[in-house]
Write an enzyme that holds these catalytic residues in place. Structure first.
Site, mmCIF file in Angstrom:
data_model
loop_
_atom_site.group_PDB
_atom_site.id
_atom_site.type_symbol
_atom_site.label_atom_id
_atom_site.label_comp_id
_atom_site.label_asym_id
_atom_site.label_seq_id
_atom_site.Cartn_x
_atom_site.Cartn_y
_atom_site.Cartn_z
ATOM 1 N N SER A 159 79.255 -58.650 84.263
ATOM 2 C CA SER A 159 78.248 -58.080 83.361
ATOM 3 C C SER A 159 78.283 -56.556 83.448
ATOM 4 O O SER A 159 79.299 -55.984 83.876
ATOM 5 C CB SER A 159 76.858 -58.630 83.714
ATOM 6 N N ASN A 160 77.236 -55.888 83.040
ATOM 7 C CA ASN A 160 77.189 -54.419 83.100
ATOM 8 C C ASN A 160 75.752 -53.979 83.358
ATOM 9 O O ASN A 160 74.857 -54.804 83.521
ATOM 10 C CB ASN A 160 77.751 -53.819 81.807
ATOM 11 N N HIS A 161 75.530 -52.671 83.342
ATOM 12 C CA HIS A 161 74.240 -52.132 83.801
ATOM 13 C C HIS A 161 73.176 -52.031 82.718
ATOM 14 O O HIS A 161 72.115 -51.463 82.955
ATOM 15 C CB HIS A 161 74.453 -50.730 84.385
ATOM 16 N N SER A 162 73.423 -52.533 81.542
ATOM 17 C CA SER A 162 72.431 -52.345 80.464
ATOM 18 C C SER A 162 71.115 -53.056 80.804
ATOM 19 O O SER A 162 71.103 -54.237 81.151
ATOM 20 C CB SER A 162 72.982 -52.881 79.141
ATOM 21 N N ALA A 218 75.434 -53.764 75.168
ATOM 22 C CA ALA A 218 76.663 -53.493 75.910
ATOM 23 C C ALA A 218 77.382 -54.831 76.049
ATOM 24 O O ALA A 218 77.037 -55.652 76.914
ATOM 25 C CB ALA A 218 76.334 -52.892 77.262
#
Ligand code: PMT
Length: 404
Positions: A216-219, A283
């Protein structure tokens, strides 16, 4: 028509539909309050409604003959449901019984009120009234959901003592609350994005590796949620396609929760079909595991390689099909920011792109601020450090300019 801002119902044509519920007695007060606000009221009743409140009462209060049948049996005069629908600025059915709601959903046209509803070109609102079990029944809830999806405004019933003696949800909203909602509806009309429908994507996608792990990512979703909230405040209908976040749904926004890039693709493409535009703030993972293991991957001493495959590009697909619709993109960059963003602007067919760089303090993921540059095919506007809500306002203003 010119309206008085402090009296949004002044001169409005309200078609008041009354159906056969004990709450029909409240229609008398409702009609009175509408008249007091300066509205013209034409009452249409079902035959059963006449058993609960007399035509004479409603005709006296509305100062117009009430309508029940398709024609007057005495002289054959035809009551045209089409003309009624054309006359009205808004049709309000209060009380709306479970029976009438079901018929509205199914397109049944067996009385004047229903034929008028079917031919009404104006906004329609309903104030349901029924016993708590009827209200909670899945068919009633399904019908209300379907009506709402087709733009019918639902004035939620209240909770309390019901005519059956039971306590619960199902009491028709009080006449003064209904009038307030009608006033808000006409005040809304002045908002710049009223009548427009926007899709907003927000948050991260989650790409499962196995039942335990994911990519995943930091959004956090903050930027996208601020955009959804701002567009809704400006009167737009907003469908927020959201990855996993910890944020509450902004008021008045329809939220569709998704997990993966593929789920976001499907939900966004479907919602865009009926929309006037989209803002792509999520994102989205560009790669996802080629296979998702059904069991937790076992640890071993060797290194592990996970083959990844490309996800589908949602923005590019909307760009391909957008026609005259408005499409706004985001670019999250760490180097060659302006050049990369301009490339995405063209490649994905965005009307404009919002560039944010991880190299800027206070910009990008998670925080409450952002520093962005709005780029279109002819200009670049660099904004100072602003709150995400302020950035959303600037994006919404640019959308308004494009629409007009
Ligand atoms: O959520 P926050 O914590 O508030 O953070 C906000 C944010 C940093 C996530 C936001 O401001 C932002 O920059 N969002 C876009 C991030 C991104 O994925 O950018 P990109 O340059 O990789 O993608 C370009 C555009 O294509 C974006 O509009 C993206 O939503 C879209 N895209 C990308 C890949 C894909 N498969 N489908 C897409 O629609």
């Amino acid at each position: 028509m010119a309206t008085n801002a402090s009296r949004p119902l002044e001169g409005r044509h309200i078609l008041l539909g009354i159906t056969g519920s004990i709450a029909a007695y409240k229609a008398a007060m409702l009609c009175r309050l509408l008249k007091r606000e300066g509205a013209e009221v034409q009452v249409v009743m079902t035959a059963l409604a006449k058993q609960f409140i007399t035509p004479l009462t409603m005709a006296t209060l509305s100062r117009r003959p009430i309508l029940v049948e398709f024609f007057d049996p005495e002289n054959g005069q035809w009551n045209s449901h089409v003309s009624l629908g054309e006359w009205a600025d808004l049709m309000l059915i209060a009380p709306a019984t479970a029976n009438t709601l079901a018929k509205m959903t199914a397109g049944v046209a067996d009385n004047l009120l229903l034929t008028t509803y079917l031919s009404a070109r104006c906004p329609v609102m309903v104030a349901p009234a029924m016993d708590l079990d009827m209200y909670a029944h899945y068919t009633t809830q399904r019908n209300l959901k379907e009506l709402k999806e087709h733009g019918v405004g639902i004035i939620e019933p209240g909770s309390g003592e019901l005519a059956s003696g039971l306590e619960g949800k199902g009491r028709m909203a009080e006449p003064d609350e209904i009038v307030e909602q009608l006033k808000a509806h006409f005040a809304e009309k002045k908002k710049p994005l009223t009548g427009k429908h926007f899709v907003v994507t927000a948050g991260p996608t989650i790409e499962p590796i196995d039942p335990v792990r994911f990519i995943s990512n930091h959004s956090s979703g903050k930027m996208g949620y601020a955009i959804a909230e701002t567009l809704a405040d400006k009167g737009a209908r907003v469908t927020l396609v959201s990855g996993r976040t910890a944020l509450p749904t902004p008021a008045g926004v329809e939220r569709v929760d998704v997990l993966t890039a593929e789920e976001m693709y499907r939900a966004t493409v479907a919602a865009f079909e009926e929309a006037d535009g989209a803002v792509m703030c999520a994102a989205v993972a560009d790669y996802t595991p080629a296979e998702v293991a059904t069991e937790k991957l076992k640890k071993s001493d060797a290194d592990l390689q996970i083959p990844l495959k490309r996800t589908r590009d949602i923005a590019a697909e909307l760009g391909r099909t957008k026609g005259q619709k408005i499409l706004v993109g985001f670019a999250m960059e760490t180097q060659n920011e302006a050049a990369n963003a301009t490339q995405k602007l063209t490649k994905k067919n965005f009307d404009f792109i919002v560039l944010n760089s991880l190299r800027e303090a206070g910009a990008g993921f998670r925080g409450d601020t952002n520093r962005v540059t709005l780029i279109d095919s002819t200009s670049q506007e660099e904004l100072p450090l602003l709150t995400k809500r302020e950035v959303a306002e600037r994006i919404a203003q640019k959308i308004e300019q494009l629409l007009h």
